[in-house]
Design a protein around this motif. Structure first.
Motif, PDB file in Angstrom:
ATOM      1  N   TYR A  35       0.862  -1.185   0.000  1.00  0.00           N
ATOM      2  CA  TYR A  35       0.000   0.000   0.000  1.00  0.00           C
ATOM      3  C   TYR A  35       0.887   1.218   0.000  1.00  0.00           C
ATOM      4  O   TYR A  35       1.715   1.378   0.890  1.00  0.00           O
ATOM      5  CB  TYR A  35      -0.910   0.032   1.236  1.00  0.00           C
ATOM      6  CG  TYR A  35      -1.967  -1.043   1.225  1.00  0.00           C
ATOM      7  CD1 TYR A  35      -3.107  -0.905   0.441  1.00  0.00           C
ATOM      8  CD2 TYR A  35      -1.825  -2.181   2.007  1.00  0.00           C
ATOM      9  CE1 TYR A  35      -4.082  -1.889   0.435  1.00  0.00           C
ATOM     10  CE2 TYR A  35      -2.791  -3.169   2.007  1.00  0.00           C
ATOM     11  CZ  TYR A  35      -3.918  -3.019   1.224  1.00  0.00           C
ATOM     12  OH  TYR A  35      -4.876  -3.986   1.218  1.00  0.00           O
ATOM     13  N   ASN A  73      -8.257 -11.707   1.030  1.00  0.00           N
ATOM     14  CA  ASN A  73      -8.895 -10.935  -0.033  1.00  0.00           C
ATOM     15  C   ASN A  73      -8.282 -11.244  -1.384  1.00  0.00           C
ATOM     16  O   ASN A  73      -8.975 -11.267  -2.395  1.00  0.00           O
ATOM     17  CB  ASN A  73      -8.799  -9.436   0.259  1.00  0.00           C
ATOM     18  CG  ASN A  73      -9.635  -9.039   1.465  1.00  0.00           C
ATOM     19  OD1 ASN A  73     -10.569  -9.751   1.818  1.00  0.00           O
ATOM     20  ND2 ASN A  73      -9.282  -7.936   2.098  1.00  0.00           N
ATOM     21  N   LEU A  78     -10.895 -10.545  -4.405  1.00  0.00           N
ATOM     22  CA  LEU A  78     -11.448  -9.229  -4.112  1.00  0.00           C
ATOM     23  C   LEU A  78     -10.362  -8.183  -4.290  1.00  0.00           C
ATOM     24  O   LEU A  78     -10.625  -7.008  -4.461  1.00  0.00           O
ATOM     25  CB  LEU A  78     -11.943  -9.175  -2.660  1.00  0.00           C
ATOM     26  CG  LEU A  78     -13.314  -9.766  -2.397  1.00  0.00           C
ATOM     27  CD1 LEU A  78     -13.523  -9.941  -0.900  1.00  0.00           C
ATOM     28  CD2 LEU A  78     -14.396  -8.885  -2.979  1.00  0.00           C
ATOM     29  N   ASP A  79      -9.138  -8.636  -4.186  1.00  0.00           N
ATOM     30  CA  ASP A  79      -7.992  -7.743  -4.237  1.00  0.00           C
ATOM     31  C   ASP A  79      -6.975  -8.389  -5.185  1.00  0.00           C
ATOM     32  O   ASP A  79      -7.023  -9.599  -5.420  1.00  0.00           O
ATOM     33  CB  ASP A  79      -7.395  -7.636  -2.822  1.00  0.00           C
ATOM     34  CG  ASP A  79      -6.481  -6.429  -2.693  1.00  0.00           C
ATOM     35  OD1 ASP A  79      -6.342  -5.678  -3.670  1.00  0.00           O
ATOM     36  OD2 ASP A  79      -5.903  -6.257  -1.602  1.00  0.00           O
ATOM     37  N   ASP A  98     -12.058  -7.708 -15.005  1.00  0.00           N
ATOM     38  CA  ASP A  98     -12.906  -7.469 -13.840  1.00  0.00           C
ATOM     39  C   ASP A  98     -14.134  -8.368 -13.840  1.00  0.00           C
ATOM     40  O   ASP A  98     -14.553  -8.870 -12.802  1.00  0.00           O
ATOM     41  CB  ASP A  98     -13.363  -5.999 -13.822  1.00  0.00           C
ATOM     42  CG  ASP A  98     -12.329  -5.122 -13.138  1.00  0.00           C
ATOM     43  OD1 ASP A  98     -11.283  -5.661 -12.731  1.00  0.00           O
ATOM     44  OD2 ASP A  98     -12.579  -3.903 -13.012  1.00  0.00           O
ATOM     45  N   ASN A  99     -14.694  -8.544 -15.021  1.00  0.00           N
ATOM     46  CA  ASN A  99     -15.904  -9.366 -15.104  1.00  0.00           C
ATOM     47  C   ASN A  99     -15.610 -10.829 -14.809  1.00  0.00           C
ATOM     48  O   ASN A  99     -16.408 -11.509 -14.173  1.00  0.00           O
ATOM     49  CB  ASN A  99     -16.549  -9.239 -16.482  1.00  0.00           C
ATOM     50  CG  ASN A  99     -17.299  -7.918 -16.618  1.00  0.00           C
ATOM     51  OD1 ASN A  99     -17.399  -7.150 -15.656  1.00  0.00           O
ATOM     52  ND2 ASN A  99     -17.819  -7.666 -17.802  1.00  0.00           N
ATOM     53  N   ALA A 102     -15.309 -11.094 -11.157  1.00  0.00           N
ATOM     54  CA  ALA A 102     -16.635 -11.064 -10.537  1.00  0.00           C
ATOM     55  C   ALA A 102     -17.290 -12.433 -10.664  1.00  0.00           C
ATOM     56  O   ALA A 102     -17.940 -12.918  -9.734  1.00  0.00           O
ATOM     57  CB  ALA A 102     -17.500  -9.993 -11.206  1.00  0.00           C
ATOM     58  N   GLN A 103     -17.086 -13.055 -11.799  1.00  0.00           N
ATOM     59  CA  GLN A 103     -17.696 -14.367 -12.018  1.00  0.00           C
ATOM     60  C   GLN A 103     -17.101 -15.422 -11.081  1.00  0.00           C
ATOM     61  O   GLN A 103     -17.820 -16.257 -10.533  1.00  0.00           O
ATOM     62  CB  GLN A 103     -17.519 -14.781 -13.469  1.00  0.00           C
ATOM     63  CG  GLN A 103     -18.492 -15.878 -13.851  1.00  0.00           C
ATOM     64  CD  GLN A 103     -18.311 -16.306 -15.288  1.00  0.00           C
ATOM     65  OE1 GLN A 103     -17.639 -15.629 -16.069  1.00  0.00           O
ATOM     66  NE2 GLN A 103     -18.900 -17.433 -15.636  1.00  0.00           N
ATOM     67  N   ARG A 105     -15.773 -14.783  -8.130  1.00  0.00           N
ATOM     68  CA  ARG A 105     -16.309 -14.489  -6.801  1.00  0.00           C
ATOM     69  C   ARG A 105     -17.732 -15.022  -6.675  1.00  0.00           C
ATOM     70  O   ARG A 105     -18.158 -15.470  -5.620  1.00  0.00           O
ATOM     71  CB  ARG A 105     -16.339 -12.970  -6.563  1.00  0.00           C
ATOM     72  CG  ARG A 105     -14.984 -12.338  -6.423  1.00  0.00           C
ATOM     73  CD  ARG A 105     -15.099 -10.977  -5.755  1.00  0.00           C
ATOM     74  NE  ARG A 105     -15.768  -9.986  -6.572  1.00  0.00           N
ATOM     75  CZ  ARG A 105     -15.141  -9.154  -7.403  1.00  0.00           C
ATOM     76  NH1 ARG A 105     -13.832  -9.199  -7.506  1.00  0.00           N
ATOM     77  NH2 ARG A 105     -15.815  -8.278  -8.102  1.00  0.00           N
ATOM     78  N   ASN A 106     -18.446 -14.931  -7.772  1.00  0.00           N
ATOM     79  CA  ASN A 106     -19.841 -15.332  -7.741  1.00  0.00           C
ATOM     80  C   ASN A 106     -20.010 -16.857  -7.700  1.00  0.00           C
ATOM     81  O   ASN A 106     -20.800 -17.377  -6.926  1.00  0.00           O
ATOM     82  CB  ASN A 106     -20.545 -14.742  -8.963  1.00  0.00           C
ATOM     83  CG  ASN A 106     -22.028 -15.012  -8.955  1.00  0.00           C
ATOM     84  OD1 ASN A 106     -22.581 -15.493  -9.922  1.00  0.00           O
ATOM     85  ND2 ASN A 106     -22.677 -14.695  -7.852  1.00  0.00           N
ATOM     86  N   PHE A 113     -17.811 -13.130   6.148  1.00  0.00           N
ATOM     87  CA  PHE A 113     -17.077 -12.028   6.783  1.00  0.00           C
ATOM     88  C   PHE A 113     -17.293 -12.020   8.282  1.00  0.00           C
ATOM     89  O   PHE A 113     -18.302 -12.514   8.794  1.00  0.00           O
ATOM     90  CB  PHE A 113     -17.565 -10.691   6.227  1.00  0.00           C
ATOM     91  CG  PHE A 113     -17.432 -10.563   4.738  1.00  0.00           C
ATOM     92  CD1 PHE A 113     -16.294 -10.007   4.178  1.00  0.00           C
ATOM     93  CD2 PHE A 113     -18.452 -10.972   3.889  1.00  0.00           C
ATOM     94  CE1 PHE A 113     -16.179  -9.876   2.808  1.00  0.00           C
ATOM     95  CE2 PHE A 113     -18.343 -10.844   2.524  1.00  0.00           C
ATOM     96  CZ  PHE A 113     -17.194 -10.292   1.973  1.00  0.00           C
ATOM     97  N   THR A 115     -18.024  -9.414   9.939  1.00  0.00           N
ATOM     98  CA  THR A 115     -19.169  -8.546  10.236  1.00  0.00           C
ATOM     99  C   THR A 115     -20.408  -8.934   9.436  1.00  0.00           C
ATOM    100  O   THR A 115     -21.283  -8.118   9.202  1.00  0.00           O
ATOM    101  CB  THR A 115     -18.817  -7.087   9.927  1.00  0.00           C
ATOM    102  OG1 THR A 115     -18.295  -7.043   8.588  1.00  0.00           O
ATOM    103  CG2 THR A 115     -17.778  -6.555  10.884  1.00  0.00           C
ATOM    104  N   ASN A 117     -21.934  -8.783   6.901  1.00  0.00           N
ATOM    105  CA  ASN A 117     -22.178  -8.107   5.629  1.00  0.00           C
ATOM    106  C   ASN A 117     -23.424  -8.595   4.904  1.00  0.00           C
ATOM    107  O   ASN A 117     -23.395  -8.947   3.730  1.00  0.00           O
ATOM    108  CB  ASN A 117     -20.967  -8.257   4.699  1.00  0.00           C
ATOM    109  CG  ASN A 117     -19.882  -7.271   5.058  1.00  0.00           C
ATOM    110  OD1 ASN A 117     -20.164  -6.231   5.639  1.00  0.00           O
ATOM    111  ND2 ASN A 117     -18.649  -7.601   4.720  1.00  0.00           N
TER     112      ASN A 117
END
Ligand SMILES: Nc1ncnc2c1ncn2[C@@H]1O[C@H](COP(=O)(O)OP(=O)(O)OP(=O)(O)O)[C@@H](O)[C@H]1O
Ligand SMILES: [Mg+2]
Lengths: 263, 406
Positions: A35, A73, A78-79, A98-99, A102-103, A105-106, A113, A115, A117
């Motif tokens: 970072y 992550n 996610l990262d 990115d797509n 996303a797929q 992750r899906n 998590f 928390t 979420n």
């Protein structure tokens, strides 16, 4: 400092699934995550390498700020790493759009998590249905599968409750049902019991154990030795590096009344 | 992900933020209402005027000095049509089935004994055909007859409201009232016709036009208007040509000189009126468009706030597999749904206003489909245009950052 990714992680116990035979689904090679904070650069991960095979049960442990969540992550797509390579089921993640991420992750990953979420506006079923919405499953199938997933975590009588009408443990069960509903190959859980009391935490851990027995791959982050004790393999992280990685010598088999008989 | 699903999500989000959504809806509704309401009201008025013109009869036309809707003050440069000219015309014009002369005098005070009105009354100077032409029926007494016209008698026929006002429980017949101080004898009381658009039709005061000319024309510089009925619709054109020819002779116009009077037919009237209402409708549409533009900026603000507030939700959705495209379309559809809900309300209220105006005018107002379509289109555009930026911002959020957001 070099981890031992080729190490056979789990010594098989009787009646337990083994990881030795499974194919590698997660392969991380010299991954770093930095970072840039203006003047200084924070190295959340430095040169991490590890392999996780199908149907392993891995606990990632380490002190606060050691990089567990960062690693999680990255595993969960996610990262993305700042350096090194991450292969998910043999495919280089950094090359994916990115797509495509996303797929993955899906469809392939169920994230749980600390928390929870959950979406506050939606009731339990609607929350569990959500990944299926993005998977393009029809309304009817969605509902059916969500109900099924909720039944699997023992919440069939709380389906129309909103998150704020549920206890912490129940919320986490909803979150787990949501992670399960797409029948992913991997369940990732970042401190899933962190916000729960001990007894409820034990319930949740039972659920994971049960899922593992049914063939799921489970990776969970925790800093509680008690929680990690259920896992078959423990990876310890410190200062963004893997300190140790090997089978859990103190593994306790949970007494899982809900678990069906395993092969 | 299908659009229906996004719409369902959008409605969920709108319901979760009722106040905010309500304010946005309100601003959209006002804009749409301006477009549809004005169009509906104008539609009702037009329909009503068309109907009234229709009742005049298609074979009737009017000659008067001024245009029906004056835009530039042409009339001021034209000499009056005097009663002498009008009478001359009436006597000489054989082609018509009927020629009716009328003239209006405004700002008149009516007085009976010690009771006196405000100076807000209109006197109609007319002849024997005024009442039948305008659909009035005599309830008590009699109407003006040709003899009264010839003699220029100071006689008056009054509407029901005036009779009630001055002669509550007694008969008005034979009584003497004063119009701006001049004594007139009441010879007839009319049946009530009720109100049109909140305006009573029973405040009429009718006197023979000859008497009106004698008493009021000097002071008021009035000009006479002539309603001429052709024998049939087929002969209307011909009759009009002849009437114009005779008028030119009476008004001593040279060849090549323009007519210094107007010839008004039903058709020309509704055309002129249609032109005006078009302007009014456009005016409403432009006001509405500005209101909608403002509403659009409001929508953008509200959507930006909404995106900020729902950062975590966006993070969750992305974490479980929503693509940037999913998030983008979700928020655009939310903005569009909000806009269309507002449009629906605005259209509802606007059409209701149109129907209300229509009911007041005693007609069924047409629904202004054109404006409804325009409104829906504009709202769609506004939703897309002003929803895009917030939606784009939402779609670009980093899932981890979004999940961390408190
Ligand atoms: N978005 C970020 N920006 C800057 N630094 C970050 C960011 N996310 C994490 N870090 C830093 O990276 C390091 C690792 O963070 P991480 O969240 O992975 O720790 P962790 O092991 O999960 O700790 P905990 O047990 O407290 O959850 C920390 O020093 C943290 O400050
Ligand atoms: Mg953490």
């Amino acid at each position: 400092m070099t981890p031992t990714p080729t190490l056979e992680p789990n010594s098989p116990l009787h009646s337990e699934p083994t990881s030795t035979g499974g194919e590698a689904i997660i392969e991380i090679r010299h991954v770093a995550r930095r970072y840039d904070m203006g003047a200084e650069t924070i190295h959340a991960l430095r040169d991490v390498s590890l392999t996780i095979r199908r149907n392993e049960y891995v606990a990632i442990m380490g002190p606060s700020g050691s990089g567990k969540s960062t690693l999680m992550n990255i595993i969960g797509c996610l990262d993305t790493p700042s350096g090194g390579d991450y292969y998910f089921e043999g495919e280089l993640v950094s090359k994916m759009s990115d797509n495509e991420l996303a797929q993955i992750r899906n469809q392939q990953i169920g994230f749980v998590f600390q928390t929870f979420n959950l979406l506050a506006r939606n009731d339990a079923v609607k929350n569990v249905e959500l990944p299926l919405v993005y998977a393009g499953v029809s309304r009817q199938d969605r509902h059916q599968r969500a109900v099924e997933a909720l039944r699997q975590v023992g919440l069939e009588d709380r389906m129309t409750h909103k998150p704020n009408e549920l206890s912490g443990g129940q919320r986490q069960r909803v979150a787990i049902a949501r992670a399960l509903v797409t029948r992913p190959s991997i369940i990732l859980a970042d401190e899933p019991t962190g916000n729960l009391d001990t007894a409820t935490g034990v319930d949740i851990m039972r659920l994971f154990e049960d899922l593992w027995r049914k063939g799921n791959t489970i990776i969970l982050v925790t800093h509680e030795e008690d929680v990690a004790r259920n896992a078959a393999r423990i990876i310890r992280v410190r200062d963004g590096k893997i300190e140790s990685d090997g089978p859990n010598p103190n593994r306790i088999q949970m007494n899982t009344p809900t678990a069906p008989t395993t092969p | 992900m299908q659009v229906t699903e996004s719409v369902r999500m959008a409605i969920g989000a709108i319901r979760a933020n009722k106040l905010r959504a309500g304010l946005t809806l309100l601003s959209i509704s006002i804009g749409v209402f301006a477009i549809v309401g004005v169009a509906a009201a104008v539609g009702a008025l037009t329909a009503s005027i068309d109907k009234q013109l229709e009742s005049l009869g298609r074979s009737t036309f009017i000659i008067q000095r001024d245009p029906a809707f004056e835009m530039g003050g042409v009339g001021d440069r034209r000499p009056q049509i005097t009663l002498r000219q009008a009478m001359d015309f009436k006597n000489r014009f054989a082609a018509a089935e009927n020629v009716s002369l009328t003239n209006f005098i405004g700002g008149v005070v009516i007085k009976f004994e010690d009771k006196s009105s405000d100076p807000t009354y209109f006197i109609v100077g007319g002849d024997e055909s005024y009442l039948p032409t305008n659909d009035y029926t005599v309830e008590e007494g009699r109407s003006i007859d040709p003899m009264d016209i010839q003699n220029g008698s100071d006689l008056v026929v009054i509407g029901a409201d005036i009779a009630n006002k001055f002669f509550k429980h007694r008969s008005a017949l034979g009584k003497q009232i004063k119009l701006n101080g001049y004594p007139y004898t009441v010879i007839g009381v009319l049946q009530s016709k009720g109100a049109v658009f909140g305006q009573s039709q029973d405040n009429i005061v009718l006197i023979p036009i000859t008497s009106a000319a004698r008493r009021f024309f000097d002071e008021w510089g009035s000009s006479v208007s002539m309603a001429i009925r052709a024998p049939s619709i087929e002969t209307l054109e011909e009759t009009m040509d002849q009437a114009i020819g005779l008028m030119r002779i009476i008004r001593r116009l040279d060849i090549g000189q323009e007519n210094d009077f107007e010839v008004i037919t039903n058709e020309s009237l509704s055309e002129t009126f249609g032109g005006i209402t078009k302007y009014v409708s456009w005016f409403g549409a432009i006001c509405g468009a500005f209101a909608l533009l403002a509403a659009g900026i409001g929508i953008m603000n509200i959507m930006l706030v909404s995106v900020k507030e729902r950062t975590r939700e966006i993070g969750i959705r992305k974490a479980i597999g929503a693509t940037s495209g999913n998030i983008l379309s979700q928020f655009i559809i939310e903005a569009v749904t909000l806009c269309q809900l507002g449009a629906l309300i605005g259209i509802g209220v606007g059409v209701a206003i149109g129907l209300g105006v229509g009911a007041l005018l005693g007609i069924v107002a047409p629904i202004p489909w054109e404006s409804v379509g325009i409104s829906v289109g504009i709202c769609l555009l506004i939703g897309i245009i002003f929803g895009s930026f917030p939606a784009w911002k939402a779609s670009q959020l980093d899932p981890i950052e979004a999940l961390r957001y408190e």
